[in-house]
Design a protein around this motif. Sequence first.
Motif: not given
Lengths: 478, 291
Positions: A215, A284-285, A287-288, A302, B127-128, B145
Amino acid sequence: MSFILKLGASALALTLASAAYAEESADFWKKAAEPYQGVTIRGVTESSPPSLYIREVLAPEFEALTGIRVDVETTSWDQMFDKAIKDMEAGTGIYDMAYIEQDIIYSYLARGFLTDLTGFLAANPDLKAPTYDEANFTTFANYFKDADGNLYGVPMEAFLKVYLYRTDLFEDPKIQAAFKEKAGRDLVPAKTHAEYAEIAEFFTEYGKEYDLDLWGTTAQAHTGHVASWYEYYESIAPTFGVYNWGIDANNNYAASVANGGAMNSPEAVEAMTWWLSMRDIAPPESPASTWTEVGTTFGAGRAAQGLVYGENAGWIAADAEKSLVVGKVGVALPPLADGVLADAEAGEGYIGYYDGGAFGMPHSSKNKEATALFLQYIGQNEVQPDWAVAAPRVTNTATYEDPKVVAFNDELGGYYDLIKDKGYLFAGAPAYPFHAQVREATAPIFYQILLGELSPQEGLDKMAATAEATLSDLGYRK
Amino acid sequence: MQSKRLGWILLAPTLVILFFFGVLPFFYVVYVSFHSWNPFAVNPEMVFNGADNFRKIVFDTAFLKSIGVTVMFVVFAVLSELIIGYALAQAFMRDFPGKAIFRTIHTLPLIMAPIIVGSVWKLMTTPSIGIIPHYLEEWFGLTMNIGTSAPAAFATVVLMDIWHWTPLVTLTLIAALVSLPPDPFEQAQIDGAGKRQIFWHITLPMIAPAVVATVFIRLMDALRTVDEVWMLTGGGPGSATRFVGVHIFKEVFPKTNYGYGSTISVIVLYLTIVSCWLLYVTMLAPRSKRG
């Protein structure tokens, strides 16, 4: 006498002088520690690479040298503050040392939690180590001084949150050509937000096109942890010209534009909107992700670029056991809006976060003399180079010149050069004694913005109002 | 007379410990709840403010929302644990190959510290990299998510709690089922009662005390859940999993709002007692009267 002979004689003299000095230094520690044999001093700190180095290396070394036992408790960031504050508040004296993050020092000083180290050593000259000098520290130590210039914590880590980018991707001819075709310019680290966004979008698309786990940017955008709040206020908002969280300490702690603050200013809204757009094309990770996960994301290869805490930049760039991008990382200044660099150079603003902390001595410590010895021990120039290589952090100016550090700097893509040469453009947290209180009061609204429950303008308006209300409750805003 | 004195002597250490570590802190929290106290305020001292904190709590939307989320969590988690736990207890009452191994594996989550459970579930759901979102996407084309989806985060927290605590319910119910006398069941079968009738009219009434005790324990545990959720979601996304325990933690520790945080603690304790009392009144009191 030939040049070679002169050089040899000088080297011999230097070696003998160093050996004599080292012996004298060792003698000092033994002699000064004699009255404290068998004493145990306890410290609490965050479980971070620099702290682990203290626990695993410096504490045992000191113990062997002096006979004073050092127990360093490494725990999570939240627990560390919790334990230290409770101990100092109650005056129980469980801890003789506590990690003081730069952003909490003002709260601690306001409450008189810490011992004035400068004053303590002046009052106890027998404890003053010949190899310890406050003048050895970089200017980062100034954050831990009071108005009189007295030091309350020995700096033990100092990092910049830097713009990290993948040199292997940025220098790949095929990628460079593809980027030039799309953007009409060369692929180089961004200087503006528009350039950064263009690169981020390019790499996210590139990842999709070639089915890669790649990304265009990282985003420390956790929706339930204050790490996201910090990314915005420490690293994004300042690059748009919103400093000190948008709160004007000289104007009755105003936060809203209506009262003279900038927390909900057009620049703040622009910064938030831009950051959210980057979050949307990040892995995608995101937001966490807290600061730890952002480091992991980058280390896993990544992301093509991102804002990463310096404490992670070290292992990302150099630790092959943890990182997949060793030797493929470059550092640069973050992208900036017009006028921000000029503000920073004039000392009227800053371009990013100068993170770090120090070891301080709680006022309630029951072993102040032994603790003062240990704090001086970890503040010496001599122990810094290996520490800087093990856990990339620089707190003493001499560290930059050490051959080990110079070599490591190359591995880190010039990270230490950036701290040395451009560190003055970055700043720590504002000098607010209400740091955690305002952060926690506004964070729930901040998360609503991240989730799209509030627009950036609505959310920032609400945050500014909440910040002012909290400051009124605490008695700072009249 | 002598045995009475001996009883008090034996009880004394427990009472002393209970007084210093239970009763005294409780009254201190009640005392603090009537004060405004933030050590990082301009005035760091404790200032008596009457019932202001209690008045404020009624209009505190963040607190009320956290109560709502907690109640939902308690209902979903405890009810699921009870149903699954009973089913498993019944299964363990019969013999089947590998029963001992299965029972041991089934009990393993119980010995794990909540913070570890939170970490493990975080790794599984990130996620991922987590296996759960990975296989949900690969097998069903679903995107999960927990950083952006409130329902996904809430469901994950409930599932995590069920995974962690169902074994406790199973073990308690096994103990209750094992202790049941066989006679009433045999008589019911002779009288032609069906399995459902036996369950509703014999099994359930007879194990009701054990069920209520288990629900009490799980209810009180669930109401004060902090560490697992803290580790997994931090209370997010937004306030989707900001249970009342997490809310109190954030109010008291990072915000150092000791006075108001104590008020919330007192109110939550009151609500817990009321919930348990209601449970007792509806499930056990009628039975005692009948008895």
